[in-house]
Design a protein around this motif. Structure first.
Motif, PDB file in Angstrom:
ATOM      1  N   PHE A  88       7.862  -0.755  -2.945  1.00 46.65           N
ATOM      2  CA  PHE A  88       6.653  -0.955  -1.597  1.00 46.65           C
ATOM      3  C   PHE A  88       7.724  -0.306  -0.592  1.00 46.65           C
ATOM      4  N   GLY A  89       7.190  -0.507   0.656  1.00 47.08           N
ATOM      5  CA  GLY A  89       7.936  -0.166   1.948  1.00 47.08           C
ATOM      6  C   GLY A  89       7.755  -1.008   2.948  1.00 47.08           C
ATOM      7  N   ILE A  90       8.811  -1.079   3.905  1.00 43.53           N
ATOM      8  CA  ILE A  90       8.794  -2.058   5.042  1.00 43.53           C
ATOM      9  C   ILE A  90       8.666  -1.266   6.429  1.00 43.53           C
ATOM     10  N   SER A  91       7.729  -1.220   6.966  1.00 44.29           N
ATOM     11  CA  SER A  91       7.837  -0.643   8.382  1.00 44.29           C
ATOM     12  C   SER A  91       8.550  -1.756   9.411  1.00 44.29           C
ATOM     13  N   PHE A  92       9.235  -0.981  10.293  1.00 48.43           N
ATOM     14  CA  PHE A  92       9.816  -2.077  11.351  1.00 48.43           C
ATOM     15  C   PHE A  92      10.282  -1.244  12.469  1.00 48.43           C
ATOM     16  N   GLY A  93      10.609  -2.184  13.482  1.00 46.93           N
ATOM     17  CA  GLY A  93      10.745  -1.860  14.826  1.00 46.93           C
ATOM     18  C   GLY A  93      10.636  -2.953  15.707  1.00 46.93           C
ATOM     19  N   TYR A  94      10.299  -2.671  17.157  1.00 46.99           N
ATOM     20  CA  TYR A  94      10.025  -3.786  17.983  1.00 46.99           C
ATOM     21  C   TYR A  94       8.426  -4.051  18.120  1.00 46.99           C
ATOM     22  N   GLU A  95       8.286  -5.413  18.083  1.00 46.90           N
ATOM     23  CA  GLU A  95       6.723  -5.759  18.085  1.00 46.90           C
ATOM     24  C   GLU A  95       6.176  -5.429  19.469  1.00 46.90           C
ATOM     25  N   ASP A  96       4.898  -4.713  19.346  1.00 40.62           N
ATOM     26  CA  ASP A  96       4.023  -4.738  20.656  1.00 40.62           C
ATOM     27  C   ASP A  96       3.072  -5.994  20.632  1.00 40.62           C
ATOM     28  N   VAL A  97       3.671  -6.832  21.373  1.00 40.97           N
ATOM     29  CA  VAL A  97       3.019  -8.296  21.735  1.00 40.97           C
ATOM     30  C   VAL A  97       1.453  -8.158  22.341  1.00 40.97           C
ATOM     31  N   SER A  98       1.291  -6.756  22.887  1.00 40.13           N
ATOM     32  CA  SER A  98      -0.354  -6.703  23.355  1.00 40.13           C
ATOM     33  C   SER A  98      -1.224  -6.332  22.357  1.00 40.13           C
ATOM     34  N   GLY A  99      -0.726  -5.981  20.978  1.00 46.83           N
ATOM     35  CA  GLY A  99      -1.396  -5.945  20.048  1.00 46.83           C
ATOM     36  C   GLY A  99      -2.552  -6.926  19.740  1.00 46.83           C
ATOM     37  N   LEU A 100      -3.689  -6.499  19.218  1.00 41.87           N
ATOM     38  CA  LEU A 100      -4.661  -7.833  19.001  1.00 41.87           C
ATOM     39  C   LEU A 100      -4.466  -8.618  17.838  1.00 41.87           C
ATOM     40  N   SER A 101      -3.394  -8.173  16.885  1.00 41.16           N
ATOM     41  CA  SER A 101      -3.126  -8.925  15.774  1.00 41.16           C
ATOM     42  C   SER A 101      -1.674  -9.809  16.194  1.00 41.16           C
ATOM     43  N   ALA A 102      -1.216  -9.650  17.398  1.00 34.36           N
ATOM     44  CA  ALA A 102       0.146  -9.964  17.454  1.00 34.36           C
ATOM     45  C   ALA A 102       0.302 -11.497  17.409  1.00 34.36           C
ATOM     46  N   ARG A 103      -0.889 -12.422  17.500  1.00 40.94           N
ATOM     47  CA  ARG A 103      -0.622 -13.764  17.722  1.00 40.94           C
ATOM     48  C   ARG A 103      -0.967 -14.395  16.022  1.00 40.94           C
ATOM     49  N   VAL A 104      -1.473 -13.485  15.085  1.00 39.24           N
ATOM     50  CA  VAL A 104      -2.020 -13.932  13.836  1.00 39.24           C
ATOM     51  C   VAL A 104      -0.737 -14.566  12.999  1.00 39.24           C
ATOM     52  N   ARG A 105      -0.717 -15.722  12.779  1.00 41.09           N
ATOM     53  CA  ARG A 105       0.406 -16.173  11.872  1.00 41.09           C
ATOM     54  C   ARG A 105      -0.493 -17.004  10.662  1.00 41.09           C
ATOM     55  N   MET A 106      -0.074 -16.676   9.634  1.00 40.13           N
ATOM     56  CA  MET A 106      -0.533 -17.148   8.607  1.00 40.13           C
ATOM     57  C   MET A 106       0.043 -18.225   8.049  1.00 40.13           C
ATOM     58  N   GLU A 107      -0.568 -19.398   7.766  1.00 38.79           N
ATOM     59  CA  GLU A 107      -0.209 -20.901   7.337  1.00 38.79           C
ATOM     60  C   GLU A 107       0.441 -20.663   5.791  1.00 38.79           C
ATOM     61  N   ARG A 108       1.390 -21.457   5.574  1.00 44.44           N
ATOM     62  CA  ARG A 108       1.703 -21.745   4.214  1.00 44.44           C
ATOM     63  C   ARG A 108       1.100 -23.216   3.516  1.00 44.44           C
ATOM     64  N   ALA A 109       1.354 -22.908   2.252  1.00 49.21           N
ATOM     65  CA  ALA A 109       0.626 -24.144   1.436  1.00 49.21           C
ATOM     66  C   ALA A 109       1.321 -25.209   1.490  1.00 49.21           C
ATOM     67  N   PRO A 110       0.934 -26.355   1.368  1.00 49.41           N
ATOM     68  CA  PRO A 110       1.863 -27.516   1.501  1.00 49.41           C
ATOM     69  C   PRO A 110       2.808 -27.396   0.179  1.00 49.41           C
TER      70      PRO A 110
ATOM     71  N   LEU B 272       0.817  -1.383  -0.089  1.00 48.78           N
ATOM     72  CA  LEU B 272      -0.076   0.023   0.022  1.00 48.78           C
ATOM     73  C   LEU B 272       0.959   1.170   0.076  1.00 48.78           C
ATOM     74  N   LEU B 273       1.928   1.148   0.497  1.00 45.13           N
ATOM     75  CA  LEU B 273       2.906   2.577   0.516  1.00 45.13           C
ATOM     76  C   LEU B 273       3.151   2.812  -0.602  1.00 45.13           C
ATOM     77  N   GLY B 274       3.418   1.878  -1.591  1.00 40.97           N
ATOM     78  CA  GLY B 274       3.752   2.108  -3.057  1.00 40.97           C
ATOM     79  C   GLY B 274       2.802   2.962  -3.904  1.00 40.97           C
ATOM     80  N   MET B 275       1.303   2.683  -3.270  1.00 37.54           N
ATOM     81  CA  MET B 275       0.363   3.407  -4.006  1.00 37.54           C
ATOM     82  C   MET B 275       0.298   5.148  -3.781  1.00 37.54           C
ATOM     83  N   PHE B 276       1.165   5.519  -2.930  1.00 32.30           N
ATOM     84  CA  PHE B 276       1.556   6.951  -2.787  1.00 32.30           C
ATOM     85  C   PHE B 276       2.957   7.423  -3.213  1.00 32.30           C
ATOM     86  N   ALA B 277       3.401   6.964  -4.359  1.00 38.24           N
ATOM     87  CA  ALA B 277       4.815   7.092  -4.954  1.00 38.24           C
ATOM     88  C   ALA B 277       4.906   8.680  -4.606  1.00 38.24           C
TER      89      ALA B 277
END
Length: 224
Positions: free
Chosen positions: A193-215, A171-176
């Motif tokens: 595109f862009g990459i946001s980075f830093g330290y994770e806030d483990v209290s965030g609601l999506s912190a435990r979201v982990r997407m599976e990978r296809a076989p 999405l960051l690339g949509m505002f070149a």
């Protein structure tokens, strides 16, 4: 405590969308960039041009993107079409979105909450730093874009190895245009595109979201 193996780093890396405001030590960022600089590229051309925003520059870029979003003034350097993702690719896209919004507790018909979550992209999800990945125009761009992808993956794995997290954001690339204007970058450089980075806030609601990978069988074929 032993250092993580390469397999550990690859398998624990994830796209984080909740960050602490804590800034990363500049020496750490320097080390990450030095790691990423070792990424492979076609004929060792090393075509990436990376702009790191922090502090006031981060705020200025975020404000410019949000203002452009309010006007629906999108300026992607590369085409994007949701409908182009058909079949299993479209199914995976939809599953990722469904999983993320469910983790945030946002209902499918709650448009206001979904727009707010969408705009969080342009605030870098609270991350104190973001890397914008630019590339020169060379032919149809496919080779150079693949080089940028390898650079980005090396960057992300270096983050993980150092106890940091990041999220690549198309999405960051949509505002070149506003990004280039704020950072003083010429139009000859194209924003992928862009990459946001830093330290994770483990209290965030999506912190435990982990997407599976296809076989592997869905992606790999062996030929003897």
């Amino acid at each position: 405590m032993t250092d993580p193996t390469f397999a550990d780093v690859v398998r624990t890396r994830c796209s984080t969308r909740h960050f602490l405001a804590t800034a990363v030590d500049p020496r750490q960022i320097q080390g990450i960039l030095e790691d990423a600089q070792r990424a492979p590229s076609n004929c060792n051309t090393q075509p990436w041009q990376v702009h790191i925003v922090s502090g006031r520059s981060r705020e200025a870029v975020s404000e410019a993107m949000l203002e452009a979003a309010d006007r629906q003034a999108y300026s992607p350097d590369f085409s994007w079409d949701d409908a182009a993702y058909t079949g299993v690719l479209g199914e995976r896209r939809q599953e990722q979105g469904k999983t993320y919004y469910q983790a945030l507790g946002i209902a499918k018909d709650d448009r206001e909450a979904r727009v707010k979550a969408w705009r969080d992209n342009l605030r870098f999800f609270g991350a104190p730093h973001a890397a914008f990945l630019f590339m020169p125009e060379v032919g149809d761009g496919v080779r150079v874009a693949s080089d940028i992808g390898m650079y980005a993956q090396t960057f992300l794995l270096s983050l993980t190895s150092r106890g940091l997290v990041g999220v690549p954001q198309t999405l960051l690339g949509m505002f070149a245009d506003p990004v280039r204007e704020v950072l003083g970058i010429g139009s000859e450089m194209k924003l992928l595109f862009g990459i946001s980075f830093g330290y994770e806030d483990v209290s965030g609601l999506s912190a435990r979201v982990r997407m599976e990978r296809a076989p592997l069988a869905e992606s790999v074929q062996f030929h003897d």
